[in-house]
Design an enzyme around this catalytic site. Structure first.
Site, short mmCIF file in Angstrom:
data_model
loop_
_atom_site.label_atom_id
_atom_site.label_comp_id
_atom_site.label_asym_id
_atom_site.label_seq_id
_atom_site.Cartn_x
_atom_site.Cartn_y
_atom_site.Cartn_z
N GLY A 1 103.81 33.95 37.19
CA GLY A 1 102.89 35.14 38.18
C GLY A 1 102.19 36.33 37.35
CE LYS B 1 105.94 30.95 42.62
NZ LYS B 1 106.20 31.96 41.66
CB SER C 1 100.75 32.29 33.50
OG SER C 1 101.09 33.40 34.29
CG HIS D 1 111.84 29.02 40.87
ND1 HIS D 1 111.30 30.51 40.91
CD2 HIS D 1 110.46 28.47 40.56
CE1 HIS D 1 110.21 30.67 40.39
NE2 HIS D 1 109.54 29.43 40.35
CD GLU E 1 108.76 27.38 36.70
OE1 GLU E 1 107.70 27.11 36.90
OE2 GLU E 1 109.69 28.04 37.51
CG ASN F 1 107.30 26.82 43.63
OD1 ASN F 1 107.35 26.77 44.87
ND2 ASN F 1 107.93 27.78 42.82
CD GLU G 1 109.33 33.22 42.14
OE1 GLU G 1 109.32 32.63 43.04
OE2 GLU G 1 108.43 33.52 41.34
C1 PEP Z 1 106.53 29.24 39.23
O1 PEP Z 1 106.96 30.02 40.08
O2 PEP Z 1 107.16 28.17 39.14
C2 PEP Z 1 105.24 29.54 38.41
C3 PEP Z 1 105.14 28.74 37.51
O3 PEP Z 1 104.40 30.19 38.90
P1 PEP Z 1 102.90 30.79 38.47
O4 PEP Z 1 102.26 29.55 38.05
O5 PEP Z 1 102.28 31.70 39.39
O6 PEP Z 1 103.06 31.64 37.18
#
Ligand code: PEP
Length: 247
Positions: free
Chosen positions: A169, A11, A209, A93, A163, A9, A95
């Site tokens: 992040g 973003k 992460s 997601h 998630e 992703n 976000e």
């Molecule tokens: C995400 O936003 O879907 C995600 C998993 O981000 P990150 O891997 O940067 O934690």
């Protein structure tokens, strides 16, 4: 047999210069068995589709509107994503749930729109840190699954990404036991609702992460069929290392 999936992703990151990263990734993952998916910003879908014609990489959107067209300034429809070369779309997601106040029922409508266009939907669920601290993780995940996943789910049209919001992040990840507990729970909820055949065929991704250094141990957890990767998907060498850890 569920095919492993490494989903990136990007973003709101990536310009036309980033196509060099996709070219490098294509070369690095050409021999692996796992499916590799990139969800770039919408502006890069069409040029990437031209780049990956060989089929070695799948492409997806990061969101879609429930309607197929109309007066929705700034939005993008599942039909447009498919037209630009996507076969997947991420919906719900955290976000988007936080920044755009997306509810479970909106995520469900978006998923239905994706399916109407033949796109596979990656439905995201996950608890906040406060919800985990209050011991509400499974209740939250159960509610999000029930509210966000439509009744017509199959192993072909649905992927679920767990998630934890606090792991996205941040460089923090749940313990392997915590990941396993949630993935087993999601699997059992899917089996109960859709029957064993469908419930067992839906792929479950862990996201939050994931890096080259922790991917292999996370992929060893039961019912983890791959990862949804944010930051580490932006660099071809990191993302290909994660995808390779699935083989
Ligand atoms: C995400 O936003 O879907 C995600 C998993 O981000 P990150 O891997 O940067 O934690």
């Amino acid at each position: 047999m569920r095919r492993k999936l490494a989903a990136g992703n990007w973003k709101m990151n990536g310009l036309s210069a980033s196509l060099t990263e996709t070219a490098a990734l294509l070369a690095q993952v050409s021999d692996i068995r796992a499916e590799v998916l990139i969800c770039p910003p919408a502006t890069l879908l069409a040029p990437m589709a031209a780049q990956v014609r060989t089929g070695a990489l799948a492409l997806g959107g990061q969101d879609c509107h429930p309607a197929s067209s109309g007066a929705h300034t700034g939005d993008i429809s599942a039909q447009m994503l498919r037209d630009a070369g996507a076969t997947y779309v991420i919906v719900g997601h955290s976000e988007r749930r936080a920044d755009h106040a997306e509810t479970d029922s909106m995520v469900r409508s978006k998923t239905e729109a994706a399916w109407a266009e033949g796109l596979r939907a990656i439905v995201c669920v996950g608890e906040t840190e406060a919800e985990r601290d209050a011991d509400n993780t499974l209740a939250i995940i159960g509610g999000q699954l029930a509210g966000s996943v439509p009744d017509q789910a199959t192993g072909e049209n649905l992927v679920v990404a767990y998630e934890p919001v606090w792991a996205i992040g941040t460089g923090r990840t749940p313990t392997l036991d915590q990941i396993g507990e949630v993935h087993d729970f999601i699997r059992s909820r899917l089996e109960k609702r859709f029957g064993e055949g469908v419930g067992r065929s839906v792929r479950l991704l862990y996201g939050g992460s994931v890096k080259p250094g922790n991917a292999a141990e996370i992929f060893g957890v039961s019912n983890v069929d791959g990862a949804l990767v944010g930051g580490a998907s932006l660099k071809a060498s990191d993302f290909s290392a994660i995808a390779t850890a699935l083989d």
